[in-house]
Design an enzyme around this catalytic site. Structure first.
Site, mmCIF file in Angstrom:
data_model
loop_
_atom_site.group_PDB
_atom_site.id
_atom_site.type_symbol
_atom_site.label_atom_id
_atom_site.label_comp_id
_atom_site.label_asym_id
_atom_site.label_seq_id
_atom_site.Cartn_x
_atom_site.Cartn_y
_atom_site.Cartn_z
ATOM 1 N N HIS A 286 28.380 -41.477 61.186
ATOM 2 C CA HIS A 286 28.882 -41.215 62.528
ATOM 3 C C HIS A 286 27.814 -41.064 63.594
ATOM 4 O O HIS A 286 28.145 -40.882 64.767
ATOM 5 C CB HIS A 286 29.744 -39.951 62.547
ATOM 6 C CG HIS A 286 31.119 -40.163 62.003
ATOM 7 N ND1 HIS A 286 32.177 -40.527 62.790
ATOM 8 C CD2 HIS A 286 31.594 -40.083 60.748
ATOM 9 C CE1 HIS A 286 33.257 -40.644 62.045
ATOM 10 N NE2 HIS A 286 32.927 -40.379 60.793
ATOM 11 N N LYS B 204 41.178 -43.886 74.689
ATOM 12 C CA LYS B 204 42.373 -43.179 75.177
ATOM 13 C C LYS B 204 42.539 -43.394 76.681
ATOM 14 O O LYS B 204 43.661 -43.565 77.177
ATOM 15 C CB LYS B 204 42.269 -41.684 74.869
ATOM 16 C CG LYS B 204 42.153 -41.355 73.387
ATOM 17 C CD LYS B 204 41.758 -39.879 73.180
ATOM 18 C CE LYS B 204 41.173 -39.637 71.812
ATOM 19 N NZ LYS B 204 40.472 -38.319 71.738
ATOM 20 N N LYS C 235 25.434 -37.200 76.104
ATOM 21 C CA LYS C 235 26.626 -37.672 76.799
ATOM 22 C C LYS C 235 26.447 -37.641 78.321
ATOM 23 O O LYS C 235 27.237 -38.190 79.070
ATOM 24 C CB LYS C 235 27.842 -36.847 76.379
ATOM 25 C CG LYS C 235 28.277 -37.089 74.919
ATOM 26 C CD LYS C 235 29.418 -36.173 74.525
ATOM 27 C CE LYS C 235 29.850 -36.313 73.080
ATOM 28 N NZ LYS C 235 30.713 -37.494 72.816
ATOM 29 N N LYS D 225 34.830 -34.499 77.253
ATOM 30 C CA LYS D 225 34.240 -34.716 75.934
ATOM 31 C C LYS D 225 33.368 -33.498 75.643
ATOM 32 O O LYS D 225 33.130 -32.694 76.521
ATOM 33 C CB LYS D 225 33.412 -36.003 75.905
ATOM 34 C CG LYS D 225 32.439 -36.133 77.085
ATOM 35 C CD LYS D 225 31.664 -37.430 77.048
ATOM 36 C CE LYS D 225 32.462 -38.650 77.458
ATOM 37 N NZ LYS D 225 32.677 -39.609 76.387
ATOM 38 N N ARG D 226 32.874 -33.379 74.417
ATOM 39 C CA ARG D 226 31.973 -32.282 74.131
ATOM 40 C C ARG D 226 30.762 -32.326 75.070
ATOM 41 O O ARG D 226 30.319 -33.411 75.473
ATOM 42 C CB ARG D 226 31.520 -32.344 72.673
ATOM 43 C CG ARG D 226 32.574 -31.848 71.714
ATOM 44 C CD ARG D 226 33.019 -30.447 72.028
ATOM 45 N NE ARG D 226 31.952 -29.503 71.800
ATOM 46 C CZ ARG D 226 31.824 -28.761 70.708
ATOM 47 N NH1 ARG D 226 32.718 -28.835 69.745
ATOM 48 N NH2 ARG D 226 30.824 -27.917 70.572
ATOM 49 N N THR E 215 35.735 -42.316 71.250
ATOM 50 C CA THR E 215 37.161 -42.658 71.145
ATOM 51 C C THR E 215 37.886 -42.233 72.414
ATOM 52 O O THR E 215 38.944 -42.770 72.735
ATOM 53 C CB THR E 215 37.829 -41.978 69.937
ATOM 54 O OG1 THR E 215 37.487 -40.585 69.938
ATOM 55 C CG2 THR E 215 37.374 -42.624 68.635
HETATM 56 C C1 LIG Z 1 39.181 -38.013 71.764
HETATM 57 C C2 LIG Z 1 38.707 -36.623 71.860
HETATM 58 C C3 LIG Z 1 37.345 -36.336 71.763
HETATM 59 C C4 LIG Z 1 36.286 -37.416 71.639
HETATM 60 O O1 LIG Z 1 35.915 -37.823 72.929
HETATM 61 P P1 LIG Z 1 34.603 -38.733 73.169
HETATM 62 O O2 LIG Z 1 34.666 -39.038 74.615
HETATM 63 O O3 LIG Z 1 34.762 -39.944 72.322
HETATM 64 O O4 LIG Z 1 33.435 -37.892 72.796
HETATM 65 C C5 LIG Z 1 36.932 -35.027 71.867
HETATM 66 N N1 LIG Z 1 37.819 -34.026 72.035
HETATM 67 C C6 LIG Z 1 39.146 -34.259 72.154
HETATM 68 C C7 LIG Z 1 40.072 -33.115 72.365
HETATM 69 C C8 LIG Z 1 39.635 -35.552 72.061
HETATM 70 O O5 LIG Z 1 40.959 -35.786 72.150
#
Ligand SMILES: *Cc1c(COP(=O)(O)O)cnc(C)c1O
Length: 820
Positions: free
Chosen positions: A357, A657, A551, A545-546, A653
């Site tokens: 990952h 979305k 990032k 995101k985190r 991911t």
């Molecule tokens: C999809 C998702 C992530 C991952 O987000 P990235 O932008 O790919 O880091 C993190 N937290 C939640 C709650 C998510 O639904």
């Protein structure tokens, strides 16, 4: 019709009966939370019959099973998703309405099952949804943390972590399965006993815990399939026996009780970062051992030859966290089932597969030999032997090349390297997006790829459209279904059908109106939670995101500071109002990440309260970002910020979305962004910044000099000076000095601006300018947004799962019929 009414009447009766049995009250007398519990039990009743039928169908077909082993499952809420997946969803919704209940209010009562940090845990959750929907036999195996991902509170602009006691009120959607309890042993020593010329290895003087599984149903979409998420809790093996204790056994018993209490207590809140804590290794062994023990027992119930295990069982290791699977499977096969090394190795190397990952070195798991061998003495012996044989193999392949052994050994320099173990023993090694897999093959894992190229493959991540469109965005779902039918729910590429409407003015207006409604919904959430008024006609520019340096939330907020300066300096400048929305949790010990949250909130305070800019910019930090509020956020986004330093984000991911909900990507050529652009076309995204090759090149040559930029670009210089002149921290001008230093100072960090924030700034600002220009043309924007939705088909986790099945797992679909 008859049946339909009968079903509804039965369902309503069940809900009311629950109220009576659980609370001794009628439905209208109980709280919303209790109403949730009653509805959840009634839904579970329906699910249970399908669950039983599914397991029976699997047994009858003697189907191969994938065990998806993961330290994290970021499930979010279950009830709403369960209802939309059930074939009887319409009847259930009607029945709930007829009971006078509001399904949205009921759903809001459920705590998120936040047994994960971010992308990796959410991927596991999406995979389970797809496995069930695609009729594949699967178990998710993990840990039932008492405290999941912490709740984030923002106080005075700072993040505060509150323990997330998600099981406080018990969980109506799980079942405790005491009959599958098993023992997991830690520590002690290994005694070797020779009987009839064979060595037997017996662990003695250990401490042990009882592993108790709790099962949660994973309902497939409209196909009666219900798979199982099996999460393990730890209980003490012996309780006090007060009659016979002496001092020694008393202390041992207390220790054992404490071990059980601590193992499943809390999820480590680090995303993409390895902490190296002993308890973490205990957690890993705990759930791996329990999962393997039950998987083997289940197999042996219907099969007598354990050598054929790989025909019926495959273990997928989600990152290196469950890599002990390799050693524990070897141990069980040799010590418990009496196989020889070669037989055990053959089985292990045909049933274990590994997903990588990340390439970031701080995330790679390496355990000190001392700790590892003390906690898991038998597994350590086994890994030593695996390593000995592997090093011989390397030497045979590259005679005299000691460098190769040094680089690839499993045990080296006093450490056990989990990724090397996973690659050596796994029959498959996959990356999670095309670019990431190429970087693995040609940079990070080059030596392994050259030695065993056949193991390497790519499986680009995906997301489930059932949760992130059908459930999260009812308005857009209905609109899409109205245009192209509802096949997209289980066959996302069918959504391509809306492409023909991309130039249709009426469709564009409908689409933009839906986006507007969703922005109103989010604006309401923001008003309720932040007390800030945001204008749904402004551009909703979202980064959720985190929080992590790679990032680059910092790049985003520095750009906001720059824009604010521009507006102040040129008040006459044309500017489309923008709402910058952030949501991010920082690991509790990640100082600079937490300081970045404070910076975002400080910038928000200044800008949101400056009336002179007429609300042209608003900055909102959404507290406690998690799956349940993510669903509202994605639906409302215009711009999707995917701005990681190229090469650092393995896939992402969140990017998918957003695309699914018609946001345009503003991003670097990193992770799955590359494939998103491939699908939607560069003209429907905003791409900027260094390429991964350029980044890797700089890194291999000691970085670049950010002072050159600081000294030559007055706009950037001004923003950076505002970090240290108290502009955003008048009470403490030094507050943001560490951020300033991380960008410019080589003394405090070994590399200045390690994530190329200043290097990419100009290019990012230019891309943001293109966003603004594009948004001025509403029809053009609508077209691009619709083309994003139309071309999202590839990014369903259904496609990802089919690829895993084809190339790695080799499962067969199982039909489940309900006799009604
Ligand atoms: C999809 C998702 C992530 C991952 O987000 P990235 O932008 O790919 O880091 C993190 N937290 C939640 C709650 C998510 O639904």
């Amino acid at each position: 019709m008859e049946k339909h009414e009968e079903f509804k009447a039965e369902f309503k009766k069940r809900v009311k009966d629950q109220a009576k049995m659980l609370y001794r009250k009628s439905l209208d007398e109980i709280s919303d939370r209790h109403k949730f519990v009653c509805v959840a039990y009634a839904v579970k009743d329906i699910v249970i019959d399908q669950w039983i039928a599914t397991q029976k169908a699997y047994d009858e077909k003697d189907a191969k099973i994938v065990y998806y082993l993961s330290m994290e499952f970021l499930m979010g809420r279950a009830l709403g998703n369960m209802i939309i997946n059930l074939s009887s969803r319409d009847e259930i919704k009607e029945a709930i309405e007829e009971l006078g209940l509001d399904l949205n209010v009921i759903e809001d009562q459920e705590p998120d099952a936040a047994l994960g940090n971010g992308g990796l845990g959410r991927l596991a959750a999406c995979f389970l949804d797809s496995l069930s929907t695609l009729n594949y036999p699967a178990y998710g195996c993990g840990i039932r943390y008492k405290y999941g991902m912490f709740q984030q509170k923002i106080e005075n602009g700072y993040q505060k972590e509150i323990p997330e006691d998600w099981l406080r009120h018990a969980n109506p959607l799980e079942i405790k399965r005491e009959e599958y309890a098993c023992e997991v042993k830690f520590g002690g020593y290994v005694r070797v006993e020779n009987r009839d010329g064979r060595n037997y290895f017996i662990q003695e003087g250990y401490q042990s815990v009882n592993a108790i599984p709790y099962d949660m149903p994973i309902v497939g979409y409209g196909n009666n399939v219900v798979n199982t998420l099996r999460i393990w809790d730890a209980e003490p093996v012996v309780h006090f026996n007060l009659d016979e204790f002496d001092k020694g056994s008393y202390m041992a018993a207390v220790e054992q009780e404490n071990l059980a209490k601590t193992i499943t207590e809390v999820l480590y809140p680090n995303d993409n970062h390895y902490a190296g804590k002993e308890l973490r290794l205990k957690q890993q062994y705990f759930f791996v051992s329990a999962s393997l023990q039950t998987a083997i027992k289940k197999y042996l119930k219907n099969h007598d030859d354990i050598r054929k295990l790989p025909e019926k069982v495959v273990f997928q290791m989600n990152d290196t966290h469950p890599t002990l699977t390799v050693a524990e499977l070897m141990r069980l096969l040799m010590d418990e089932y009496n196989l020889e090394w070669d037989e055990a190795w053959d089985i292990t190397t045909h049933s274990c597969a590994y997903t990588n990952h990340t390439i970031m070195s701080e995330a790679l798991e390496k355990w000190p030999i001392e700790l590892f061998s003390r906690l898991l003495p038998r597994c350590y012996q086994i890994i030593e032997e695996i390593n000995r044989r592997f090093c011989i193999e390397i030497e045979n392949k590259y005679p005299g090349n000691h460098d190769k052994v040094a680089k690839m050994a499993i045990i080296y320099d006093g450490q056990v390297k989990m990724a090397h173990l996973a690659i050596c023993a796994g029959f498959s090694v996959n990356g999670v997006a095309k670019l990431h897999t190429e970087i693995l093959k040609h940079q990070e894992l080059k030596d392994f790829y050259e030695m065993m190229p056949e193991k390497f493959n790519n499986k680009t991540n995906g997301i489930t459209q059932r949760r992130f469109l059908l459930h999260a965005n009812p308005l857009l779902s209905e609109w899409v279904t109205g245009k192209v039918g509802d096949d997209w729910i289980t066959d996302l590429p069918k959504i391509k059908g809306i492409e023909v409407y991309a130039d249709d003015k009426k469709a564009q207006a409908e689409f933009m109106n839906i986006k507007y409604q969703n922005k109103v919904r989010l604006a309401k959430y923001i008003k309720e939670h932040n007390g800030i008024d945001v204008d749904p006609r402004s551009i909703f520019d979202v980064q959720v995101k985190r929080l992590h340096e790679y990032k680059r939330q910092l790049l985003n907020i520095l750009h906001v500071m720059y824009l604010y300066n521009q507006i102040k300096e040129h008040p006459e400048m044309e500017f489309h109002p923008r709402t910058f929305i952030f949501g991010a949790k920082a690991a509790a010990g990640y100082k600079i990440a937490k300081l970045t949250i404070k910076l975002i909130n400080s910038v928000a305070d200044v800008i949101n309260n400056d009336e002179s800019i007429n609300g042209k910019i608003k900055v909102v930090f959404i507290e406690n970002y998690r799956v349940s509020n993510a669903e509202i956020i994605f639906a409302a986004a215009d711009v999707s910020e995917q701005i990681s330093t190229a090469s650092k984000e393995a896939s992402g991911t969140g990017n998918m979305k957003f695309m699914l909900n018609g946001a345009l990507t503003l991003g670097t050529m990193d992770g799955a962004n590359v494939e998103i652009v491939d699908e939607v076309g560069e003209e429907n995204a905003f791409i900027f910044g260094l390429s991964s090759d350029e980044v890797i090149n700089y890194e291999n040559n000691g970085g670049y000099n950010p002072m050159d930029i600081f000294n030559s670009d007055m706009d950037i210089r001004k923003v950076l000076m505002q970090l240290i002149n108290g502009f955003y921290s008048p009470d403490d001008p030094e507050r943001f000095r560490p951020i300033y230093n991380s960008l410019l100072n080589t003394q405090e960090t070994d590399v200045a601006d390690r994530y190329f924030i200043l290097k990419d700034f100009k290019s990012y600002a230019a891309a943001q300018k293109r966003v603004e220009e594009a948004y001025r043309n509403q029809e053009g924007w609508a077209k691009s947004a619709m083309l994003n939705v139309a071309n999202v088909g590839k990014f369903t986790s259904d496609r990802t799962i089919e690829e895993y099945v084809q190339d790695i797992w080799h499962l067969e679909k199982v039909k489940v019929k309900m006799d009604v």
